[in-house]
Write a protein that holds these residues in place. Structure first.
Motif, PDB file in Angstrom:
ATOM      1  N   ALA A  85      49.492  47.478  26.125  1.00  0.00           N
ATOM      2  CA  ALA A  85      49.471  48.594  25.174  1.00  0.00           C
ATOM      3  C   ALA A  85      48.085  49.229  25.106  1.00  0.00           C
ATOM      4  N   LEU A 127      47.292  53.175  25.857  1.00  0.00           N
ATOM      5  CA  LEU A 127      46.798  54.018  24.772  1.00  0.00           C
ATOM      6  C   LEU A 127      45.381  54.536  25.007  1.00  0.00           C
ATOM      7  N   LEU A 183      48.930  50.410  16.075  1.00  0.00           N
ATOM      8  CA  LEU A 183      50.212  50.976  16.492  1.00  0.00           C
ATOM      9  C   LEU A 183      50.956  51.479  15.265  1.00  0.00           C
TER      10      LEU A 183
END
Length: 436
Positions: free
Chosen positions: A18, A22, A52
């Motif tokens: 992630a 990102l 998140l």
């Protein structure tokens, strides 16, 4: 056009994936085309190392797979189930899959590959073996023209860390394991690592790619380091070796029907100090591939952890993204044929009694005249040639006799051991290891 990513799991590796998705700045331009659409987690309220939006999170991994905005499913949750079922569901929905799950691929690779071939989608798994070391793609592509004879290596960082410290510091197995757990190198339940199961999963995958056929994961002879004693590591050092947990797969001929016969195994091994694997220490991994005509090549680097494993996961995502960019999409014609079950050969594991290798064996014996002669005579009668036979001092009245053999068929070696133990002065075989 952005590619929607669904992430199953937000643990160490999932968080690493992630974070890359990102923060595309400075990375490959295609990373900017990857859009994290939904993430499955166990606990919505758990603190997370990366920010998140709650709208991205769900506790239902099946919902991620079914989400129409998700084009590619990344499975980093681990375990056999529900991971296997979720991978198959994603394939059934026509979605590509990237996984780091060596346990699922080692046991259900044929089922997953057949489903992917039928649906014409990709299932990539570079992160399942070797963490950040690129090995699966090189085996499929860069080394694809070679006749691979042997793949061997250190493919579990936890055990390599433990063995390195036992060798360099003389520390006990239990003490180093506790340190490894405190540092996060070993799990609270370290069985999969220290008993060899993790390495066996990985060598099963490597075997399929190297020799073009699947082997029964559960039938792979597997021995870990959990019963290894510091004294054998010390004796090995005196004899010019270091002890490593090796996973090995090598060609052993073929059957009349053309099936490949392969010798696949995991066990602690005495490695000569001049061998390239001997200098691989700490949590690092290394894999040696030997084939014709390439010769010997070695892949080395960090074998685990958030960064290395996430790097391999995103590399697989980028491979699929690149194919979409050039218009191949997920069509059957674009499917990597080396992941199609129909293209694999038949492979079977060799009868272990017919394998041939060198051995290290430590006997506990009475310190009496003639014992060493008896041991040497029994080996000779069985046709076992010896490289060395050494008696080491002990604190008590007994003796420890260490023998290193030349390469010998396993059945003959076992025959010699049985004969040696017939003499009452030879009390026991305290340790028996293989040697490169």
């Amino acid at each position: 056009m952005p590619i929607g990513i669904g992430l199953l799991g937000l643990g160490t590796v999932g968080a690493g994936v992630a974070e890359i998705l990102l923060s595309p700045q400075g990375r490959h331009p295609l990373v900017a085309d990857l859009e994290l659409r939904q993430v499955a987690v166990r606990d919505l309220n758990r603190p997370r190392p990366i920010p998140l939006s709650n709208s991205l999170l769900t506790t239902d991994p099946a919902a991620v797979v079914a989400n129409p905005d998700v084009d590619l499913v990344v499975e980093v949750m681990g375990g056999l189930e529900p991971a296997r079922s979720l991978i198959l569901a994603a394939i059934e929905a026509g979605k590509a899959v990237v996984t780091a799950n060596k346990a699922v691929i080692a046991r259900h690779g044929a089922e997953i590959a057949a489903a992917a071939a039928e649906k014409g989608v990709y299932v990539l798994m570079e992160a399942a073996v070797g963490g950040g070391i690129p090995i699966l793609e090189p085996l499929k592509q860069s080394l694809g023209a070679n006749r691979i004879e042997r793949v061997s290596g250190i493919i579990n960082g936890t055990t390599n860390y433990i063995l390195t410290r036992m060798s360099e510091e003389g520390a006990s197995y239990g003490d180093v394991l506790a340190d490894a757990q405190a540092l996060g190198y070993a799990e609270a339940d370290p069985a999969a690592d220290v008993e060899g199961g993790d390495a066996a999963d990985k060598i099963a995958i490597l075997t399929g790619l190297a020799f073009g056929g699947l082997v029964d994961r559960e039938a792979i002879p597997t021995e870990g380091i959990n019963t290894l004693q510091t004294r054998d590591i010390d004796y090995a050092k005196e004899l010019g070796f270091v002890v490593k947990l090796l996973a090995i797969a090598e060609r052993h001929g073929s059957d009349p029907d053309g099936s490949e016969v392969v010798d696949v195994r995991v066990h602690p091994t005495l490695v000569p100090k001049e061998h390239p694997l001997a200098g691989v220490n700490g949590v690092n991994n290394a894999i040696v591939v030997e084939g014709e005509p390439v010769g010997r090549v070695m892949f080395y680097g960090p074998g685990a952890g958030a960064g290395p494993t996430a790097s391999a996961v995103v590399a697989d995502i980028l491979n699929i993204a690149a194919i979409r960019q050039v218009g191949a999409g997920g069509s059957q014609d674009a499917l990597d044929p080396l992941l199609a079950a129909s293209s694999w050969r038949n492979c079977r594991l060799v009868d272990q009694g017919s394998t041939c290798h060198r051995n290290y064996v430590r006997f506990q014996a009475a310190d009496r005249p003639g014992v060493i002669g008896h041991i040497g005579s029994c080996f000779g009668s069985a046709g076992v040639s010896l490289q060395s036979i050494v008696q080491f001092e002990t604190e008590g009245s007994g003796a420890e006799i260490v023998v290193v053999t030349h390469a010998v068929e396993e059945s003959l070696f076992q025959q010699a051991l049985s004969a040696i133990l017939q003499r009452p002065e030879v009390e026991d075989v305290r340790c028996c290891l293989r040697t490169l």
